[in-house]
Design an enzyme around this catalytic site. Structure first.
Site, PDB file in Angstrom:
ATOM      1  CD  GLU A 227      -3.169  -1.196   1.946  1.00 44.87           C
ATOM      2  OE1 GLU A 227      -3.246  -0.356   2.848  1.00 44.87           O
ATOM      3  OE2 GLU A 227      -4.060  -2.047   1.729  1.00 44.87           O
ATOM      4  CD  GLU A 350      -3.278  -6.380   2.862  1.00 44.66           C
ATOM      5  OE1 GLU A 350      -4.225  -5.776   3.420  1.00 44.66           O
ATOM      6  OE2 GLU A 350      -2.088  -6.030   2.948  1.00 44.66           O
TER       7      GLU A 350
END
Ligand code: AHR
Length: 552
Positions: A227, A350
């Site tokens: 991220e 994820e």
């Protein structure tokens, strides 16, 4: 369409509507009386096109994720070598045994956001001398008043050698997430060296051996940050492209392993971010250095209840999970422009149902939540989505393995259970390595209204199919909360000899497994009367089903 009637003819003939006898086996759930098959008009249709392969389903699609967060590592996986809890070298035995059984092809570690703060050197060497470090999650409101616990101050007892031990025990390949935010590229290269340099070759190989592992780990998968648009550095795509090149550009010694670098993808479905990153890599002809492009997708419903959800929240969560489809196709289409030969595959590293309100079994199990029948459907429909896009998705990792967001296991001291989500992974295991087939699902919509009074409809059934030798595996979710779906199933280009169904459902969609009642939700198998090229089947309300068909 290859064989048999075309789709329009097929649907038309089905709609003319011979009444079909529901093919669902007689099931006894939780002591209820066996249900009688009823004659119903098939409203749904499934076609399996056996001559139209999509691609081999990467076993890694059924991958896992382990972050140093809450109770995932400490209490979940690591119980310690001297623990009274049965363990393999400190790793919870019950979890290893259950996980191994479902063939977890890959496990990602150590984060998540944690990865971009982790110094791998803290987790090697004599355990007694390893430093304790502040975990990035230490200040989370849910745990900040809980004292000096491992969830807040990481003792580093579980480091690289321990993670590799875990991966070896369960039969998973390691997928390591490198720290881009707080460590230089050199630390990354040295971690690769620690893991992969040959026995006795380097000082780091000797340190690895001192930790009990003379042989290299041959770790192939390396995520370059996590991220990076947020907790991983708050980079712009231009900045992250520069970092990616710094970390992954040739030469990172390969040690004959065939390293596979995974770029940290956008926030949600932010295609502008992806586009800009690929353009920046392309300027230096570096797109080829990337093996996978990571996407994350957490589904949620507004009322946030993991267990005590209402009917709109059932549909809202499943609708949100269903957005995986457009996330994949939108990114794949975009990547077609920027990587014409599609050398870069998608890695959904994820995903899962993230409920706003926590139902953790221990307060320090940060983001810990129960997994109900609804979560099982999220797992089923998501794995089906990956299967349908087997040509695009090379890996996926449900978040997270134990005591966390959508977990397969809950563990607390010596108590341990498998969740309905675990059972879905077990049911879907036969898809691994099989060839995904093109399918067509048509079915009525389930109507639902959201909290703002807006009307929606969610297709009641959907699924995927794969073939291995002469076995055809079809998995289907029926997302209707209350109604079974009668369906005609046509196998184009093959004929069925025998069939068996495994079904996960429960008396109440809120049902879940507890330490006291660990088998409340579990699958049941039964033979199905099916033969030839077309047969009828009734999928129970709110269920996940696997049909195993032996072909003639
Ligand atoms: O899985 C929990 C967190 O969710 C991860 O650390 C992060 O990558 C994501 O935002």
């Amino acid at each position: 369409m290859s064989a048999g009637p075309n789709r329009r003819e097929f649907v038309a003939s089905a709609i003319k509507g011979a009444a079909v006898l529901a093919g669902a086996p007689l099931l006894t759930i939780g002591g209820a009386r066996p249900r009688r098959p009823r004659a119903r008009l098939a409203a749904g249709h499934i076609e399996i096109l056996t001559a139209e392969p999509v691609g081999v389903i990467a076993p890694e699609i059924q991958g896992h994720f382990v972050e140093h967060l809450g109770g995932v590592v400490y209490d979940g996986i690591w119980v310690g070598e001297d623990s009274r809890i049965p363990n393999y070298g400190g790793i919870r035995k019950a979890l290893v045994d259950a996980l191994k059984a479902i063939r977890p092809a890959v496990a990602r570690w150590p984060g998540g956001c944690f990865a971009d703060s982790y110094d791998w050197r803290d987790g090697i060497g004599d355990p007694a001398s390893r430093p304790r470090r502040t975990n990035i999650w230490a200040d989370d409101a849910n745990i900040r008043n809980l004292g000096n616990i491992p969830a807040r101050f990481d003792p580093n007892r579980f480091g690289t050698n321990e993670f590799m031990r875990f991966a070896r025990l369960v039969g998973a390949e390691p997928y390591m997430a490198a720290n881009v935010r707080t460590l230089p590229a050199r630390a990354f290269a040295e971690w690769v060296e620690y893991c992969n340099s040959p026995k006795g070759s380097t000082t780091l190989a000797e340190q690895r051996a001192a930790g009990g592992d003379p042989d290299p780990f041959n770790a192939r998968y390396w995520g370059i940050g996590n991220e990076s648009w947020g907790c991983g550095g708050n980079f712009t795509p231009d900045e992250y492209a520069m970092e990616f090149r710094r970390f992954a550009t040739w030469p990172v010694p390969d040690y004959g392993v065939g390293l596979r670098f995974i770029g940290s993808g956008p926030s949600g479905n932010d295609r502008a971010w992806t586009r800009r990153f690929f353009e920046k890599l392309a300027e230096r002809r570096e797109v080829n250095r990337m093996w996978g492009w990571a996407l994350h997708h957490y589904c949620s419903a507004r009322n946030g209840e993991a267990v005590a959800f209402d009917e709109p929240a059932w549909y809202e969560l499943l609708t949100s999970a269903n957005r995986m489809e457009s996330l994949i196709t939108a990114h794949w289409d975009l990547m077609s422009e920027l990587d014409r030969q599609h050398r870069v595959k998608l890695v959904v590293d994820e995903w899962g149902a993230w409920h706003g309100m926590t139902t953790n079994v221990e307060p320090y199990h940060l983001f810990g939540q129960q997994s109900t029948v609804r979560d099982a459907l999220v797992a089923g429909l998501t794995l089906d989505t990956f299967n349908r896009h087997a040509d695009k998705v090379a890996m996926a990792n449900i978040a997270q393995l134990v005591n966390c967001i959508q977990s397969l296991f809950l563990a607390d001291e010596d108590r341990f259970l498998v969740t309905p989500t675990y059972h879905v992974f077990a049911m879907y295991a036969p898809h691994q390595g099989a060839t995904s087939l093109r399918t067509e699902f048509s079915a009525p919509g389930a109507a639902w209204t959201d909290g703002d009074g807006n009307a929606h409809s969610l297709q009641t059934i959907d699924g995927s199919a794969s073939m291995h030798d002469r076995t055809l595996t079809i998995t289907v979710t029926n997302r209707h909360i209350a109604e079974a779906q009668a369906v005609d199933i046509a196998i184009r280009g093959a004929s069925v000899r025998s069939a068996r169904a495994t079904t996960l459902r429960s008396r109440d969609v809120h049902d879940h497994n507890t330490f006291e009642r660990p088998d409340t939700v579990r699958p049941v198998s039964a033979d199905v009367a099916a033969s030839g090229t077309t047969f009828a089947y009734e999928f129970p309300a709110a269920s996940v089903t696997r049909l195993d068909l032996e072909l003639a």
